[in-house]
Design a protein around this motif. Structure first.
Motif, mmCIF file in Angstrom:
data_model
loop_
_atom_site.group_PDB
_atom_site.id
_atom_site.type_symbol
_atom_site.label_atom_id
_atom_site.label_comp_id
_atom_site.label_asym_id
_atom_site.label_seq_id
_atom_site.Cartn_x
_atom_site.Cartn_y
_atom_site.Cartn_z
ATOM 1 N N SER A 1 37.005 -6.361 67.661
ATOM 2 C CA SER A 1 35.882 -5.726 66.971
ATOM 3 C C SER A 1 35.869 -6.143 65.501
ATOM 4 C CB SER A 1 35.982 -4.207 67.083
ATOM 5 O OG SER A 1 37.143 -3.742 66.439
ATOM 6 N N SER A 2 34.690 -6.139 64.939
ATOM 7 C CA SER A 2 34.535 -6.484 63.535
ATOM 8 C C SER A 2 35.043 -5.343 62.661
ATOM 9 C CB SER A 2 33.065 -6.736 63.217
ATOM 10 O OG SER A 2 32.597 -7.827 63.958
ATOM 11 N N ARG A 3 35.562 -5.698 61.522
ATOM 12 C CA ARG A 3 36.040 -4.719 60.558
ATOM 13 C C ARG A 3 35.273 -4.888 59.260
ATOM 14 N NH1 ARG A 3 42.238 -3.391 60.764
ATOM 15 N NH2 ARG A 3 42.374 -2.807 62.943
ATOM 16 N N ALA A 4 35.256 -3.830 58.479
ATOM 17 C CA ALA A 4 34.545 -3.876 57.200
ATOM 18 C C ALA A 4 35.389 -3.219 56.128
ATOM 19 C CB ALA A 4 33.210 -3.148 57.308
ATOM 20 N N GLU B 1 37.885 3.604 62.709
ATOM 21 C CA GLU B 1 39.068 2.738 62.554
ATOM 22 C C GLU B 1 38.693 1.322 62.117
ATOM 23 O OE1 GLU B 1 37.655 2.210 66.784
ATOM 24 O OE2 GLU B 1 37.924 3.935 65.468
ATOM 25 N N ARG B 2 37.426 0.976 62.192
ATOM 26 C CA ARG B 2 36.973 -0.365 61.785
ATOM 27 C C ARG B 2 36.724 -0.470 60.285
ATOM 28 N NH1 ARG B 2 32.013 -2.301 65.036
ATOM 29 N NH2 ARG B 2 31.207 -0.411 64.118
ATOM 30 N N TYR B 3 36.826 0.637 59.554
ATOM 31 C CA TYR B 3 36.464 0.652 58.139
ATOM 32 C C TYR B 3 37.658 0.934 57.250
ATOM 33 C CZ TYR B 3 31.811 1.019 60.108
ATOM 34 O OH TYR B 3 30.679 0.787 60.822
ATOM 35 N N PHE B 4 37.678 0.258 56.123
ATOM 36 C CA PHE B 4 38.674 0.481 55.073
ATOM 37 C C PHE B 4 37.887 0.642 53.781
ATOM 38 C CE2 PHE B 4 41.913 -1.863 52.204
ATOM 39 C CZ PHE B 4 42.445 -0.678 51.745
ATOM 40 N N ILE C 1 34.547 9.859 49.777
ATOM 41 C CA ILE C 1 35.650 10.367 50.605
ATOM 42 C C ILE C 1 35.096 11.151 51.793
ATOM 43 C CG2 ILE C 1 37.504 12.102 50.637
ATOM 44 C CD1 ILE C 1 38.533 9.682 49.346
ATOM 45 N N ALA C 2 34.110 11.997 51.529
ATOM 46 C CA ALA C 2 33.525 12.807 52.602
ATOM 47 C C ALA C 2 32.818 11.927 53.626
ATOM 48 C CB ALA C 2 32.564 13.843 52.019
ATOM 49 N N ARG C 3 32.080 10.940 53.169
ATOM 50 C CA ARG C 3 31.314 10.066 54.063
ATOM 51 C C ARG C 3 32.228 9.233 54.951
ATOM 52 N NH1 ARG C 3 29.159 7.562 57.423
ATOM 53 N NH2 ARG C 3 27.267 6.355 57.333
ATOM 54 N N TYR C 4 33.355 8.799 54.412
ATOM 55 C CA TYR C 4 34.248 7.915 55.148
ATOM 56 C C TYR C 4 35.520 8.613 55.623
ATOM 57 C CZ TYR C 4 30.832 4.502 54.080
ATOM 58 O OH TYR C 4 29.637 3.836 54.038
ATOM 59 N N ALA C 5 35.447 9.936 55.765
ATOM 60 C CA ALA C 5 36.576 10.705 56.323
ATOM 61 C C ALA C 5 36.898 10.146 57.705
ATOM 62 C CB ALA C 5 36.200 12.180 56.410
ATOM 63 N N GLY C 6 38.169 9.980 57.982
ATOM 64 C CA GLY C 6 38.583 9.422 59.269
ATOM 65 C C GLY C 6 38.794 7.922 59.219
ATOM 66 N N THR D 1 43.715 -5.559 51.597
ATOM 67 C CA THR D 1 42.378 -5.818 52.120
ATOM 68 C C THR D 1 42.404 -6.960 53.133
ATOM 69 O OG1 THR D 1 41.372 -5.043 50.062
ATOM 70 C CG2 THR D 1 40.038 -6.469 51.453
ATOM 71 N N MET D 2 43.053 -8.041 52.782
ATOM 72 C CA MET D 2 43.132 -9.200 53.670
ATOM 73 C C MET D 2 43.884 -8.856 54.951
ATOM 74 S SD MET D 2 41.398 -11.497 52.120
ATOM 75 C CE MET D 2 41.842 -13.121 52.696
ATOM 76 N N ALA D 3 44.945 -8.069 54.832
ATOM 77 C CA ALA D 3 45.715 -7.667 56.018
ATOM 78 C C ALA D 3 44.840 -6.810 56.941
ATOM 79 C CB ALA D 3 46.964 -6.902 55.595
ATOM 80 N N PHE D 4 44.070 -5.885 56.377
ATOM 81 C CA PHE D 4 43.187 -5.048 57.196
ATOM 82 C C PHE D 4 42.175 -5.906 57.968
ATOM 83 C CE2 PHE D 4 39.296 -2.655 57.875
ATOM 84 C CZ PHE D 4 39.773 -1.566 58.603
ATOM 85 N N LEU D 5 41.678 -6.937 57.316
ATOM 86 C CA LEU D 5 40.697 -7.811 57.945
ATOM 87 C C LEU D 5 41.327 -8.827 58.905
ATOM 88 C CD1 LEU D 5 38.435 -8.461 54.832
ATOM 89 C CD2 LEU D 5 37.890 -7.046 56.831
ATOM 90 N N GLY D 6 42.656 -8.842 58.958
ATOM 91 C CA GLY D 6 43.337 -9.790 59.824
ATOM 92 C C GLY D 6 43.344 -11.198 59.281
ATOM 93 N N LEU D 7 43.231 -11.326 57.965
ATOM 94 C CA LEU D 7 43.153 -12.637 57.317
ATOM 95 C C LEU D 7 44.431 -12.985 56.561
ATOM 96 C CD1 LEU D 7 39.515 -12.309 55.962
ATOM 97 C CD2 LEU D 7 40.285 -13.547 57.998
ATOM 98 N N ALA D 8 45.451 -12.163 56.712
ATOM 99 C CA ALA D 8 46.697 -12.436 55.992
ATOM 100 C C ALA D 8 47.861 -12.506 56.954
ATOM 101 C CB ALA D 8 46.954 -11.367 54.947
#
Length: 111
Positions: A2-5, A57-60, A76-81, A104-111
């Motif tokens: 899945s794509s991440r953002a 889980e796709r968002y950081f 914080i409220a909008r992106y809770a979880g 950031t790069m690790a979350f995106l799977g680029l590191a």
């Protein structure tokens, strides 16, 4: 897979926040004049994601308490979880973003 953002100081309600900017303005990076039209607000509202994210889980979100433009509490409220890196201080531009690039790069799977 899945794509991440990664969201950097994400605007929660850009249509609401930018409504006061309708009219002639100047670009921050060049002082070129431009016209911010009322229909842009409608377009922003049409692009708004659903109130509840289906796969948080796709968002950081990297959120700065020192953002001088947007409310970190709203973010914080909008992106809770979602995965959140809450920065003490900083600013809207996250001027020290390089410090968070490895995470950031690790979350995106680029590191």
């Amino acid at each position: 897979a899945s794509s991440r953002a990664v969201l950097l100081n994400p605007a929660v309600e850009p249509g609401r926040d930018l409504a006061a900017a309708v009219g002639e303005s100047r670009a921050w990076h060049s002082d070129e004049p431009f016209l911010f039209r009322p229909e842009y607000i409608d377009e922003l509202r049409d692009l708004a994601p659903p109130a509840k994210l289906t796969r948080p889980e796709r968002y950081f979100a990297v959120i700065a308490k020192g953002d001088e433009v947007l409310s970190w509490r709203e973010m914080i409220a909008r992106y809770a979880g979602c995965r959140i890196r809450l920065l003490e201080g900083s600013d809207h531009a996250i001027g020290e973003f390089e410090r968070y690039l490895p995470e950031t790069m690790a979350f995106l799977g680029l590191a």
